[in-house]
Design an enzyme around this catalytic site. Structure first.
Site, PDB file in Angstrom:
ATOM      1  N   ASP A  29       5.756  25.717  -6.778  1.00  0.00           N
ATOM      2  CA  ASP A  29       4.617  26.593  -7.092  1.00  0.00           C
ATOM      3  C   ASP A  29       3.295  25.841  -6.996  1.00  0.00           C
ATOM      4  O   ASP A  29       2.274  26.398  -6.573  1.00  0.00           O
ATOM      5  CB  ASP A  29       4.781  27.179  -8.500  1.00  0.00           C
ATOM      6  CG  ASP A  29       5.861  28.253  -8.565  1.00  0.00           C
ATOM      7  OD1 ASP A  29       6.349  28.669  -7.495  1.00  0.00           O
ATOM      8  OD2 ASP A  29       6.212  28.666  -9.685  1.00  0.00           O
ATOM      9  N   HIS A  57      11.167  24.190  -8.757  1.00  0.00           N
ATOM     10  CA  HIS A  57      10.264  25.297  -8.462  1.00  0.00           C
ATOM     11  C   HIS A  57       8.875  25.104  -9.061  1.00  0.00           C
ATOM     12  O   HIS A  57       7.902  25.664  -8.561  1.00  0.00           O
ATOM     13  CB  HIS A  57      10.879  26.614  -8.959  1.00  0.00           C
ATOM     14  CG  HIS A  57      12.036  27.069  -8.117  1.00  0.00           C
ATOM     15  ND1 HIS A  57      11.879  27.801  -6.978  1.00  0.00           N
ATOM     16  CD2 HIS A  57      13.376  26.867  -8.247  1.00  0.00           C
ATOM     17  CE1 HIS A  57      13.056  28.056  -6.426  1.00  0.00           C
ATOM     18  NE2 HIS A  57      13.984  27.494  -7.183  1.00  0.00           N
ATOM     19  N   ASP A  81       3.399  29.301   7.738  1.00  0.00           N
ATOM     20  CA  ASP A  81       4.618  29.085   6.967  1.00  0.00           C
ATOM     21  C   ASP A  81       4.690  27.600   6.589  1.00  0.00           C
ATOM     22  O   ASP A  81       4.497  26.724   7.453  1.00  0.00           O
ATOM     23  CB  ASP A  81       5.839  29.484   7.802  1.00  0.00           C
ATOM     24  CG  ASP A  81       7.130  29.413   7.023  1.00  0.00           C
ATOM     25  OD1 ASP A  81       7.530  30.444   6.452  1.00  0.00           O
ATOM     26  OD2 ASP A  81       7.735  28.328   6.974  1.00  0.00           O
ATOM     27  N   GLU A  91       6.762  31.464   0.965  1.00  0.00           N
ATOM     28  CA  GLU A  91       5.899  30.385   1.469  1.00  0.00           C
ATOM     29  C   GLU A  91       5.096  30.822   2.685  1.00  0.00           C
ATOM     30  O   GLU A  91       4.555  29.984   3.411  1.00  0.00           O
ATOM     31  CB  GLU A  91       6.738  29.154   1.817  1.00  0.00           C
ATOM     32  CG  GLU A  91       7.658  29.309   3.019  1.00  0.00           C
ATOM     33  CD  GLU A  91       9.013  29.895   2.684  1.00  0.00           C
ATOM     34  OE1 GLU A  91       9.958  29.661   3.470  1.00  0.00           O
ATOM     35  OE2 GLU A  91       9.143  30.594   1.662  1.00  0.00           O
TER      36      GLU A  91
END
Length: 353
Positions: free
Chosen positions: A233, A229, A216, A259
């Site tokens: 990404d 974002h 994670d 994630e």
């Protein structure tokens, strides 16, 4: 030798009915054996190079076609890995690599490079009982193009659009396949055994265990909130690229969602598997991400036992991931495997199926 058009039609129908990459490759080898009357087919898989090494090739599967036996070599061993730039690299294999669109032949051998995303992916080395003709070369080229086209369709359905890693729906199928392979291995006892006996057993089974890691990205929401974002990404993409460069071709890499990432690792000893995961964690920590800077990951890591279900293994690894987060993040935690958590999965932050 005369070609067998009806066998070729049946082979094409069989190939295009499969949705598993390994089964697809084996089916191709068996079909070629029936068409060309082969004795043996070797599949050399490419191991991508890293910043410190060049790409290597190693036999991953062999079809011994006289008795139908299939052998698999999961481990990458330095002494068995072939460097395509070395002087002792097989000239026929090198010739096939230099011209990816044609098949190459020398007497009783016929070789072609199979591609994925227009890059060399597998070298297929057919060893026959008869001399190959020009028509055989063209037939091999046609059959392997069908394989490549179908592989591209499979890849599209199996992979995450953003990162190119395997997607969540593919995880269950790959896990079940590994459970089937693991049934053929000696079971690892989780009861109390003398230390000396336990040490000997671990030594004997050093290459006989599969592992799963759940990863994670730390504070990923903060990255999205602070940088947007688009850069979030970009972080996911770079993490995926680091995974592909860090782990072996026999390991399965998944984007589980958001994630979170999952790795199914092929047979090896626990120390080697842990080292690979820890090395990847360090590589992420040392990478500078555009605009964002430093990014870290937390990891939960566990051994796969016989006859487990995916939710149990994910729960165990997720609990170890939670411990990594609780202890300051940017850590790898090994989940203890015992009779209690084998039968009572822990429901952590990962949504199970």
């Amino acid at each position: 030798m005369p070609l067998k058009p009806f066998i070729m039609l049946d082979a094409m129908a069989d190939l295009t009915s499969l949705d598993d990459r390994d089964a697809l490759l084996i089916s191709l080898g068996i079909s070629l054996q029936e068409i060309f009357d082969l004795e043996r087919v070797d599949f050399y898989h490419c191991r991508p190079g890293t910043e410190h090494s060049q790409a290597g090739w190693q036999i991953k599967k062999t079809l011994s076609l006289s008795n139908g036996e299939i052998q698999q070599a999961w481990q990458w061993r330095a002494q068995n890995t072939l460097n395509s730039d070395s002087d002792d690299f097989d000239p026929l294999l090198k010739s096939a690599l230099s011209d990816l669109n044609t098949a190459e032949s020398i007497h009783f051998r016929l070789v072609r490079t199979l591609k994925m995303n227009d890059q060399p992916h597998v070298l297929i080395d057919c060893q026959g009982k008869h001399l190959f003709k020009q028509t055989d070369l063209r037939a091999l080229q046609g059959m392997t193009r069908i394989y490549e086209n179908h592989l591209s369709l499979l890849k599209y359905s199996e992979t995450d659009t953003l990162t190119g890693l395997l997607n969540r729906k593919t995880l269950e199928r790959q896990f079940q396949k590994i459970m089937g392979l693991q049934e053929k291995m000696p079971a690892i006892s989780i009861g109390d055994t003398p230390a000396e006996e336990d040490s000997n057993r671990r030594s004997q089974q050093e290459d006989d265990s599969y592992f799963l890691a759940v990863m994670d990205i730390d504070h990923f929401k903060r990255i999205n909130d602070q940088f947007g974002h688009i850069y979030g990404d970009e972080v996911l993409l770079l993490i995926a690229q680091l995974m592909q460069a860090s782990f072996r071709s026999g390991d399965y890499l998944f984007r589980f969602g958001g994630e979170e990432f999952v790795i199914l690792m092929g047979p090896q000893g626990e120390s080697n598997a842990f080292f690979a995961v820890e090395r990847f964690r360090e590589k992420v920590e040392q990478t500078t991400f555009p605009q964002v800077g430093q990014v870290t990951i937390s990891i939960g890591f566990t051994r796969l036992l016989h006859s487990e279900v995916l939710s149990t293994v994910l729960g165990r690894a997720d609990e170890a991931l939670y411990q990594s987060k609780s202890n300051g993040r940017n850590k790898v935690t090994i989940a203890p495997v015992d009779a209690l958590n084998l039968h009572h999965p822990v429901n952590g932050s990962i949504e199970l199926f």
